[in-house]
Design a protein around this motif. Structure first.
Motif, short mmCIF file in Angstrom:
data_model
loop_
_atom_site.label_atom_id
_atom_site.label_comp_id
_atom_site.label_asym_id
_atom_site.label_seq_id
_atom_site.Cartn_x
_atom_site.Cartn_y
_atom_site.Cartn_z
N VAL A 92 0.86 -1.19 0.00
CA VAL A 92 0.00 0.00 0.00
C VAL A 92 0.90 1.24 0.00
N ALA A 93 0.81 2.03 -1.06
CA ALA A 93 1.66 3.22 -1.21
C ALA A 93 0.89 4.45 -0.76
N CYS A 94 1.17 4.83 0.47
CA CYS A 94 0.48 5.97 1.05
C CYS A 94 1.40 7.19 1.14
N ALA A 95 2.69 6.99 0.86
CA ALA A 95 3.66 8.07 1.01
C ALA A 95 3.42 9.18 -0.01
N ALA A 96 3.71 10.41 0.40
CA ALA A 96 3.71 11.56 -0.50
C ALA A 96 5.15 11.74 -0.96
N VAL A 97 5.51 10.97 -1.97
CA VAL A 97 6.90 10.96 -2.46
C VAL A 97 7.15 12.26 -3.21
N ALA A 98 8.30 12.89 -2.93
CA ALA A 98 8.65 14.11 -3.68
C ALA A 98 8.79 13.75 -5.16
N ASP A 99 8.15 14.51 -6.03
CA ASP A 99 8.20 14.21 -7.45
C ASP A 99 9.61 14.40 -8.02
N TYR A 100 10.34 15.35 -7.43
CA TYR A 100 11.67 15.67 -7.94
C TYR A 100 12.70 15.71 -6.81
N ASN A 124 12.02 11.92 -9.68
CA ASN A 124 12.22 10.72 -8.85
C ASN A 124 11.54 9.52 -9.49
N PRO A 125 12.01 8.31 -9.16
CA PRO A 125 11.31 7.11 -9.66
C PRO A 125 9.92 7.01 -9.05
N ASP A 126 9.00 6.40 -9.77
CA ASP A 126 7.66 6.15 -9.24
C ASP A 126 7.70 4.81 -8.49
N ILE A 127 7.67 4.90 -7.16
CA ILE A 127 7.90 3.71 -6.33
C ILE A 127 6.79 2.68 -6.53
N VAL A 128 5.54 3.12 -6.44
CA VAL A 128 4.44 2.16 -6.52
C VAL A 128 4.38 1.52 -7.91
N ALA A 129 4.67 2.28 -8.95
CA ALA A 129 4.67 1.72 -10.31
C ALA A 129 5.80 0.70 -10.46
N VAL A 141 -1.67 -1.26 -4.07
CA VAL A 141 -2.70 -0.24 -3.85
C VAL A 141 -2.03 1.13 -3.82
N GLY A 142 -2.56 2.07 -4.60
CA GLY A 142 -2.02 3.43 -4.61
C GLY A 142 -3.03 4.42 -4.08
N PHE A 143 -2.57 5.62 -3.84
CA PHE A 143 -3.43 6.73 -3.43
C PHE A 143 -3.39 7.80 -4.50
N ALA A 144 -4.44 8.59 -4.57
CA ALA A 144 -4.47 9.72 -5.50
C ALA A 144 -5.10 10.89 -4.78
N GLN A 156 -7.28 6.78 -14.37
CA GLN A 156 -6.09 6.86 -15.23
C GLN A 156 -4.86 6.36 -14.48
N LYS A 157 -4.76 6.74 -13.19
CA LYS A 157 -3.61 6.31 -12.38
C LYS A 157 -3.61 4.80 -12.16
N LEU A 158 -4.80 4.24 -11.96
CA LEU A 158 -4.95 2.79 -11.79
C LEU A 158 -4.37 2.07 -13.00
N GLN A 159 -4.72 2.53 -14.19
CA GLN A 159 -4.26 1.91 -15.44
C GLN A 159 -2.77 2.16 -15.65
N ARG A 160 -2.36 3.44 -15.57
CA ARG A 160 -0.99 3.83 -15.93
C ARG A 160 0.04 3.16 -15.05
N LYS A 161 -0.26 3.07 -13.73
CA LYS A 161 0.70 2.48 -12.79
C LYS A 161 0.48 0.99 -12.63
N ASN A 162 -0.53 0.45 -13.31
CA ASN A 162 -0.83 -0.98 -13.27
C ASN A 162 -1.11 -1.48 -11.84
O1 C5P Z 1 1.29 10.22 -9.50
P1 C5P Z 1 0.89 10.57 -8.09
O2 C5P Z 1 2.01 11.14 -7.27
O3 C5P Z 1 -0.36 11.36 -7.99
O4 C5P Z 1 0.52 9.13 -7.48
C1 C5P Z 1 0.23 8.96 -6.14
C2 C5P Z 1 0.47 7.53 -5.77
O5 C5P Z 1 1.71 7.07 -6.29
C3 C5P Z 1 0.56 7.32 -4.28
O6 C5P Z 1 0.16 5.99 -4.03
C4 C5P Z 1 2.05 7.51 -4.02
O7 C5P Z 1 2.48 6.89 -2.84
C5 C5P Z 1 2.65 6.85 -5.24
N1 C5P Z 1 3.93 7.42 -5.69
C6 C5P Z 1 5.10 6.69 -5.57
N2 C5P Z 1 6.29 7.21 -6.03
C7 C5P Z 1 6.33 8.42 -6.59
C8 C5P Z 1 5.15 9.19 -6.72
C9 C5P Z 1 3.96 8.66 -6.25
O8 C5P Z 1 5.06 5.55 -5.07
N3 C5P Z 1 7.48 8.91 -7.03
#
Ligand code: C5P
Length: 222
Positions: A92-100, A124-129, A141-144, A156-162
């Motif tokens: 379950v990816a609940c973190a607010a990961v810094a985009d950059y 940054n890499p997309d961890i949940v993807a 499971v992701g959050f939006a 869209q996020k459900l599909q794109r991140k699989n």
């Molecule tokens: O793309 P966005 O940041 O809106 O997606 C949110 C979801 O993706 C959350 O579940 C968040 O934990 C995860 N995420 C991640 N790695 C990132 C960005 C978002 O795991 N770099």
């Protein structure tokens, strides 16, 4: 009360912000409190799961019986997530990961001199993807957090991140999201959707964990 309906399962949850350094004394981060992720970790543990909580810098006590792994950067969080993903049933990816992150972290404190300072940022890499893309990926499971078109962006996020499920919250509604003690979620998975109305994050987490368990039961992962 909760039975041990998750006995024998392992869950991994990411929570809180990440912290991206600029130099030895400064960083870029965000206002994520980690409360929702910690609530999910507690609820899954109380339902009988073995729970790992990978968290960025937060001011929260570790829920009893939960194994906590503290990280700072998105890269650190991804390293821990990819390792634990190999032995978990649910991620379950609940973190607010810094985009950059800052492209070149200065080795010494950046001195103030010129009127303007440019910082080059790198995505940054997309961890949940990256977890969802693994062979034998866990139920992911992701959050939006959205301010408009919540359903469209969530789907869209459900599909794109699989992902197997996405939990959307409308962060522009009072009482929802960052730092709040309450939240409401709209859940979307391939087979349907469900609204969980505004309540405490702890109660919401209990309902979410139950729902993940029931969808997982219907469509087990390979
Ligand atoms: O793309 P966005 O940041 O809106 O997606 C949110 C979801 O993706 C959350 O579940 C968040 O934990 C995860 N995420 C991640 N790695 C990132 C960005 C978002 O795991 N770099």
């Amino acid at each position: 009360g909760d039975s041990d309906y998750l006995a024998g399962q392992t869950w991994v949850i990411t929570a809180g912000p990440t912290r991206e350094p600029m130099d030895p004394v400064r960083f870029i981060s965000n206002h994520s409190s980690g409360k929702m992720g910690f609530a999910i970790a507690r609820a899954a543990q109380q339902a009988g799961a073995k729970v790992y909580l990978i968290c960025g810098p937060v001011q929260l006590a570790t829920p009893a019986g939960v194994e906590r792994i503290d990280v700072e950067t998105a890269i650190d969080m991804q390293t821990q997530a990819l390792q634990l993903a190999l032995k978990t049933d649910v991620f379950v990816a609940c973190a607010a990961v810094a985009d950059y992150r800052v492209a070149q972290v200065a080795e010494q404190k950046i001195k103030k001199s010129s009127q303007q300072l440019q910082l080059l940022l790198e995505k940054n890499p997309d961890i949940v993807a990256s977890v969802a893309a693994l062979d034998n990926a866990p139920f992911t499971v992701g959050f939006a957090a959205e301010t408009e078109n919540v359903e469209t962006y969530a789907q869209q996020k459900l599909q794109r991140k699989n992902l197997q499920m996405i939990c959307a919250n409308n962060v522009s509604t009072p009482g929802h999201g960052f730092n709040s003690d309450t939240n409401a979620l709209s859940l979307y998975w391939r087979g349907g959707n469900l609204k969980l109305p505004l309540t405490s994050k702890q109660e919401l987490a209990r309902q979410l964990v139950q729902h993940i368990a029931s969808v997982l039961k219907e469509c087990p992962q390979p």
